[in-house]
Design a protein around this motif. Structure first.
Motif, PDB file in Angstrom:
ATOM      1  N   THR A 208       0.807  -1.227   0.000  1.00 53.20           N
ATOM      2  CA  THR A 208       0.000   0.000   0.000  1.00 53.20           C
ATOM      3  C   THR A 208       0.837   1.273   0.000  1.00 53.20           C
ATOM      4  N   GLY A 209       2.148   1.158   0.204  1.00 51.46           N
ATOM      5  CA  GLY A 209       3.010   2.333   0.211  1.00 51.46           C
ATOM      6  C   GLY A 209       3.313   2.813   1.619  1.00 51.46           C
ATOM      7  N   PRO A 210       4.114   3.870   1.742  1.00 51.88           N
ATOM      8  CA  PRO A 210       4.496   4.398   3.059  1.00 51.88           C
ATOM      9  C   PRO A 210       3.276   4.716   3.913  1.00 51.88           C
ATOM     10  N   PHE A 211       3.392   4.435   5.216  1.00 49.94           N
ATOM     11  CA  PHE A 211       2.285   4.699   6.135  1.00 49.94           C
ATOM     12  C   PHE A 211       1.974   6.192   6.144  1.00 49.94           C
ATOM     13  N   SER A 212       0.744   6.531   5.784  1.00 45.99           N
ATOM     14  CA  SER A 212       0.381   7.946   5.722  1.00 45.99           C
ATOM     15  C   SER A 212      -0.981   8.226   6.344  1.00 45.99           C
ATOM     16  N   GLY A 213      -1.615   7.219   6.917  1.00 44.40           N
ATOM     17  CA  GLY A 213      -2.932   7.428   7.499  1.00 44.40           C
ATOM     18  C   GLY A 213      -3.172   6.502   8.673  1.00 44.40           C
ATOM     19  N   ASP A 214      -4.224   6.789   9.416  1.00 45.03           N
ATOM     20  CA  ASP A 214      -4.550   6.002  10.604  1.00 45.03           C
ATOM     21  C   ASP A 214      -4.941   4.567  10.265  1.00 45.03           C
ATOM     22  N   GLU A 215      -5.513   4.360   9.062  1.00 48.35           N
ATOM     23  CA  GLU A 215      -5.966   3.015   8.714  1.00 48.35           C
ATOM     24  C   GLU A 215      -4.808   2.027   8.649  1.00 48.35           C
ATOM     25  N   ALA A 216      -3.712   2.417   8.017  1.00 48.70           N
ATOM     26  CA  ALA A 216      -2.552   1.525   7.904  1.00 48.70           C
ATOM     27  C   ALA A 216      -1.929   1.255   9.266  1.00 48.70           C
ATOM     28  N   ILE A 217      -1.841   2.294  10.084  1.00 51.47           N
ATOM     29  CA  ILE A 217      -1.273   2.124  11.426  1.00 51.47           C
ATOM     30  C   ILE A 217      -2.140   1.185  12.253  1.00 51.47           C
ATOM     31  N   ALA A 218      -3.463   1.363  12.165  1.00 51.67           N
ATOM     32  CA  ALA A 218      -4.381   0.506  12.919  1.00 51.67           C
ATOM     33  C   ALA A 218      -4.283  -0.950  12.446  1.00 51.67           C
ATOM     34  N   LEU A 219      -4.106  -1.142  11.142  1.00 51.14           N
ATOM     35  CA  LEU A 219      -3.970  -2.504  10.622  1.00 51.14           C
ATOM     36  C   LEU A 219      -2.695  -3.147  11.160  1.00 51.14           C
ATOM     37  N   TYR A 220      -1.598  -2.384  11.192  1.00 49.55           N
ATOM     38  CA  TYR A 220      -0.361  -2.923  11.766  1.00 49.55           C
ATOM     39  C   TYR A 220      -0.566  -3.297  13.227  1.00 49.55           C
ATOM     40  N   ARG A 221      -1.257  -2.472  13.977  1.00 47.49           N
ATOM     41  CA  ARG A 221      -1.487  -2.772  15.388  1.00 47.49           C
ATOM     42  C   ARG A 221      -2.284  -4.077  15.538  1.00 47.49           C
ATOM     43  N   ARG A 222      -3.201  -4.329  14.633  1.00 52.84           N
ATOM     44  CA  ARG A 222      -3.955  -5.593  14.684  1.00 52.84           C
ATOM     45  C   ARG A 222      -3.041  -6.774  14.366  1.00 52.84           C
ATOM     46  N   ALA A 223      -2.157  -6.598  13.379  1.00 53.26           N
ATOM     47  CA  ALA A 223      -1.205  -7.671  13.050  1.00 53.26           C
ATOM     48  C   ALA A 223      -0.273  -7.918  14.229  1.00 53.26           C
ATOM     49  N   ARG A 224       0.174  -6.861  14.870  1.00 51.87           N
ATOM     50  CA  ARG A 224       1.074  -6.997  16.015  1.00 51.87           C
ATOM     51  C   ARG A 224       0.374  -7.683  17.188  1.00 51.87           C
ATOM     52  N   ALA A 225      -0.898  -7.331  17.405  1.00 54.46           N
ATOM     53  CA  ALA A 225      -1.649  -7.964  18.496  1.00 54.46           C
ATOM     54  C   ALA A 225      -1.761  -9.470  18.283  1.00 54.46           C
ATOM     55  N   GLU A 226      -1.957  -9.895  17.026  1.00 61.70           N
ATOM     56  CA  GLU A 226      -1.956 -11.329  16.741  1.00 61.70           C
ATOM     57  C   GLU A 226      -0.600 -11.935  17.079  1.00 61.70           C
ATOM     58  N   GLY A 227       0.478 -11.237  16.701  1.00 59.28           N
ATOM     59  CA  GLY A 227       1.822 -11.731  17.002  1.00 59.28           C
ATOM     60  C   GLY A 227       2.044 -11.873  18.491  1.00 59.28           C
ATOM     61  N   GLU A 228       1.651 -10.879  19.259  1.00 61.03           N
ATOM     62  CA  GLU A 228       1.818 -10.942  20.709  1.00 61.03           C
ATOM     63  C   GLU A 228       0.999 -12.077  21.302  1.00 61.03           C
ATOM     64  N   ALA A 229      -0.190 -12.333  20.735  1.00 60.69           N
ATOM     65  CA  ALA A 229      -1.042 -13.409  21.238  1.00 60.69           C
ATOM     66  C   ALA A 229      -0.416 -14.783  20.988  1.00 60.69           C
ATOM     67  N   VAL A 230       0.160 -14.985  19.802  1.00 65.47           N
ATOM     68  CA  VAL A 230       0.770 -16.293  19.532  1.00 65.47           C
ATOM     69  C   VAL A 230       2.058 -16.468  20.333  1.00 65.47           C
ATOM     70  N   PHE A 231       2.802 -15.383  20.557  1.00 65.67           N
ATOM     71  CA  PHE A 231       3.998 -15.486  21.392  1.00 65.67           C
ATOM     72  C   PHE A 231       3.616 -15.907  22.812  1.00 65.67           C
ATOM     73  N   ALA A 232       2.540 -15.317  23.328  1.00 63.95           N
ATOM     74  CA  ALA A 232       2.089 -15.680  24.672  1.00 63.95           C
ATOM     75  C   ALA A 232       1.689 -17.154  24.722  1.00 63.95           C
ATOM     76  N   ALA A 233       0.988 -17.621  23.698  1.00 68.86           N
ATOM     77  CA  ALA A 233       0.562 -19.021  23.663  1.00 68.86           C
ATOM     78  C   ALA A 233       1.753 -19.968  23.552  1.00 68.86           C
ATOM     79  N   ALA A 234       2.786 -19.543  22.833  1.00 74.69           N
ATOM     80  CA  ALA A 234       3.958 -20.393  22.607  1.00 74.69           C
ATOM     81  C   ALA A 234       5.020 -20.226  23.687  1.00 74.69           C
TER      82      ALA A 234
END
Length: 346
Positions: A208-234
């Motif tokens: 999508t290109g360089p982060f320039s809006g809240d939507e992209a940042i929010a999507l990254y935060r959702r991806a990161r939250a999934e990562g943190e959840a699997v790390f906790a499980a593992a």
């Protein structure tokens, strides 16, 4: 020690250039047009200090270099998807005095993913992890650029799977003399898992290109939250964002290069060069894998992995997908995952 940089792209080229600049013996390994450009005109390294051209030995494969030296250090700086072939090519090479590279020489995995060290340890006895924080760009053959100052980057290094030794400290000392901070840590994979969480944004930026809006940042935060959840499980420990920032402090500032803005990250660069591959399987795909192993839903990362791979395979233009379109694909994936869960437990 002589440093052999396997993969002289953005990261490897910058490290090789900085090491050579401080007087160290360096050999670059590159392919295709990049190899030809470096062989004919040297490696150009652009930093906030200016542009330096390094006339260094460059080879395409280990056969061109011949017998390795007992004091060689191998830096693996190719993308993880290209790592296994490189490891196969280098591990069996003879070393002066007897033995092979896999038996005798240290191999440093200077890559974003957390999988390369496991792959390397099947072939090399002495494997070191390196957590790379080095904003650099390579889109033009023969040239790399890095905008960090006064230090170019930070490279935590340690023995894999854990621990430190004299070799790690010697490598660190050489890097620190070369304007590359290199803390020696006994828990290098904790740093690499923390960096992996940051790299979950790579696919978003690439498509999508360089982060320039809240939507992209929010999507990254959702991806990161999934990562943190699997790390906790593992039961995986990862360095947090605050600890990473405190480690760098004000020793690495991003400065403009000749007034031009820095390009995108490593995944964006892969699409820009039209390589046909991308590292998403070992970034977002690592989270998807752990989610499947530990029963944690990861529809955001699975979608980012799939879309990034499609962009690379089809050689689509970097940054050409609107963020809203990507959000729509994620929403569809979440709906399918919810429906599948209902069907499984009905």
């Amino acid at each position: 020690m002589r440093y052999i940089i396997i993969g002289a792209g953005a990261i490897g080229g910058t490290m090789g250039g900085r090491l050579a600049e401080s007087g160290h013996d360096v050999v670059l390994v590159a392919r295709g047009a990049h190899h030809e450009a470096v062989r004919e005109g040297g490696l150009r390294v652009r930093t906030p200090e200016g542009t330096a051209t390094h006339r260094l030995p460059v080879v395409r494969d280990p056969a061109e270099l011949g017998e390795l030296r007992a004091d060689d250090v191998l830096f693996l700086a190719v993308k993880t998807q290209d790592g296994e072939a490189a490891l196969d090519a280098w591990s069996a090479r003879p070393v002066a005095g007897g033995g092979t590279a896999g038996e005798l020489l240290p191999l440093v995995c200077a890559q974003n993913s957390v999988e390369s060290e496991r792959i390397a340890l099947r072939r090399f006895r002495r494997v070191y992890g390196m957590c790379v924080w080095l904003p650099a760009t390579h889109v033009e053959p023969g040239s790399v650029s890095a905008a960090g100052a006064p230090y170019t980057g930070m490279l935590h290094i340690g023995r894999y799977p854990k621990g430190t030794d004299d070799t790690a400290r010697l490598i660190s000392a050489d890097l620190e003399k070369s304007k590359l901070l290199a803390p020696v840590v006994a828990d290098v994979m904790r740093w690499k898992y923390g960096k992996l969480l940051s790299n979950l944004a790579n696919a978003i930026e690439a498509v999508t290109g360089p982060f320039s809006g809240d939507e992209a940042i929010a999507l990254y935060r959702r991806a990161r939250a999934e990562g943190e959840a699997v790390f906790a499980a593992a039961g995986i420990e990862a360095v947090g964002e605050l600890e990473q920032k405190e480690a760098r402090g004000d020793r690495i500032r991003m400065e403009p290069l000749d007034g031009s803005a820095r390009g995108g990250g490593s995944s964006w660069q892969s699409l820009s060069r039209g390589t046909g591959t991308i590292e998403a399987d070992y970034l977002n795909g690592e989270i998807a894998l752990l989610g499947r192993l530990y029963g944690v839903p990861t529809p955001v990362n699975a979608t980012l992995q799939s879309v990034a791979n499609a962009f690379a395979r089809e050689r689509r233009e970097a940054g050409s997908m609107p963020v809203n379109e990507l959000l729509g694909l994620v929403a569809e994936a979440e709906e399918r995952a919810t429906a599948a869960d209902r069907q499984e437990f009905s």
